[in-house]
Design a protein around this motif. Structure first.
Motif, PDB file in Angstrom:
ATOM      1  N   HIS A 122       0.841  -1.207   0.000  1.00  0.00           N
ATOM      2  CA  HIS A 122       0.000   0.000   0.000  1.00  0.00           C
ATOM      3  C   HIS A 122       0.870   1.249   0.000  1.00  0.00           C
ATOM      4  N   LEU A 155      -7.517   9.174  -8.260  1.00  0.00           N
ATOM      5  CA  LEU A 155      -7.997   9.519  -6.914  1.00  0.00           C
ATOM      6  C   LEU A 155      -8.550   8.278  -6.208  1.00  0.00           C
ATOM      7  N   ALA A 156      -9.245   7.456  -6.966  1.00  0.00           N
ATOM      8  CA  ALA A 156      -9.767   6.212  -6.387  1.00  0.00           C
ATOM      9  C   ALA A 156      -8.612   5.346  -5.898  1.00  0.00           C
ATOM     10  N   ARG A 159      -7.231   6.901  -2.628  1.00  0.00           N
ATOM     11  CA  ARG A 159      -8.121   6.635  -1.492  1.00  0.00           C
ATOM     12  C   ARG A 159      -8.055   5.164  -1.080  1.00  0.00           C
ATOM     13  N   GLN A 160      -7.993   4.309  -2.069  1.00  0.00           N
ATOM     14  CA  GLN A 160      -7.913   2.873  -1.841  1.00  0.00           C
ATOM     15  C   GLN A 160      -6.689   2.511  -0.983  1.00  0.00           C
ATOM     16  N   GLU A 161      -5.556   3.067  -1.360  1.00  0.00           N
ATOM     17  CA  GLU A 161      -4.321   2.746  -0.642  1.00  0.00           C
ATOM     18  C   GLU A 161      -4.318   3.357   0.755  1.00  0.00           C
ATOM     19  N   MET A 163      -6.939   3.944   2.553  1.00  0.00           N
ATOM     20  CA  MET A 163      -7.868   3.128   3.333  1.00  0.00           C
ATOM     21  C   MET A 163      -7.175   1.836   3.763  1.00  0.00           C
TER      22      MET A 163
END
Lengths: 180, 180
Positions: A122, A155-156, A159-161, A163
């Motif tokens: 991540h 951006l997704a 945010r994914q990483e 999170m």
DNA sequence: CGGTACATGTAATCTGTTACATGATTCA
DNA sequence: TGAATCATGTAACAGATTACATGTACCG
């Protein structure tokens, strides 16, 4: 299926060879859709038979000949139709959670180690995405329409990483209380 | 592959039929690993041939006979070995992002609609996960070791859906400035 | 001399999806 | 009467992964 749609999407801006497409699927597009060169060559063959892409053979000196693919009108049309159709939801398959269901069966340390690996992954990805963000998407509101869409994918990823990192930290904390 | 490991994991606590396993993969385990009954029956057959599960045939009145599967020592061993091995990272494949790369090609409204569907899906799942959380995992620190692992999977689901909702909201905002 | 980049593919195998098939029981 | 639940499977096809195969050029 949608590897074909991903390929057509990549061909909107530029004409590419199978080889170059495979590289695109390693970066950019590859952040959320990966495919090996074998898959891509097979798919290109089919897209060509169906008339969704055109090929130009480019002989080269001292290198294997190239086959440069481009999007046809029919290909663009089919892409447009697909975009209007309902989106299938992603089906997440993550081995890490199967491992988590087995807390108690093996020493926790081994599961904590798996989480540690995930955490590092991540971090690596987040750093990469942030770099791309600051380099090319610093001011989202000023981007072209097309770039805005691409930015939202990035951006997704960000945010994914983020999170994922938050979760890893929670998981480590809770697993610290496990004694097996 | 790991469908086999997911099946063995499900068989740790209880002996189950293929049918029951398929249902488990619709809920619980299914939050992060899905499989159809066809896949499960095929996999069980192989696991049996390899000696990782045992079968007991249970004749029933007025219903088809059952085949109840249980984990063998060899099966548990192989699961343990697998847990210690490196975890493959999940390869996300999400059609929605392919669509986003095509902002500019089709009316934005169609892409916004796709995001709206995704948003509703996140909401539905989040509500479900939260319900399960408050019902069975209200006080994480007090859970048994095994339940702690399961809770962490649920927590990952919760964070995932929350993150998705946040992203949908950002996406809608940015796409509001697109005019095509 | 060894590795990487360029460039294309085939073949085998493994997973996943869709469709088909059977047949009793229970519930509305 | 029709749908859902229980319970098992086969078959065909689509998609993904892994291994194999070839051959030049350039860089260190």
């Amino acid at each position: 299926m949608s590897l074909s749609h991903a390929i057509l999407t990549a061909l909107i801006d530029e004409n590419l060879t199978g080889y170059e497409l495979a590289k695109q699927f390693d970066v950019s597009l590859g952040f959320f859709w990966q495919a090996s060169h074998q898959q891509i060559y097979r798919e290109l063959k089919q897209l060509h038979e169906q008339g969704f892409v055109a090929v130009e053979e480019v002989p080269q000196l001292a290198k294997p000949d190239k086959r440069v693919y481009s999007l046809t009108a029919a290909g663009q049309k089919m892409l447009e139709v697909w975009i209007l159709a309902p989106t299938r939801s992603r089906h997440s398959k993550d081995e890490l959670f199967i491992k988590l269901y087995n807390v108690g069966l093996v020493p926790v340390a081994s599961i904590v180690a798996a989480i540690g690996q995930r955490q590092a992954e991540h971090q690596r990805k987040l750093a990469l995405y942030r770099k791309i963000e600051s380099r090319s998407y610093a001011d989202p509101a000023q981007l072209s329409d097309r770039k805005k869409g691409i930015y939202l994918s990035l951006l997704a990823g960000i945010r994914q990483e983020e999170m994922g990192l938050g979760w890893c930290s929670d998981a480590r904390k809770l697993l610290a209380s496990v004694t097996t």
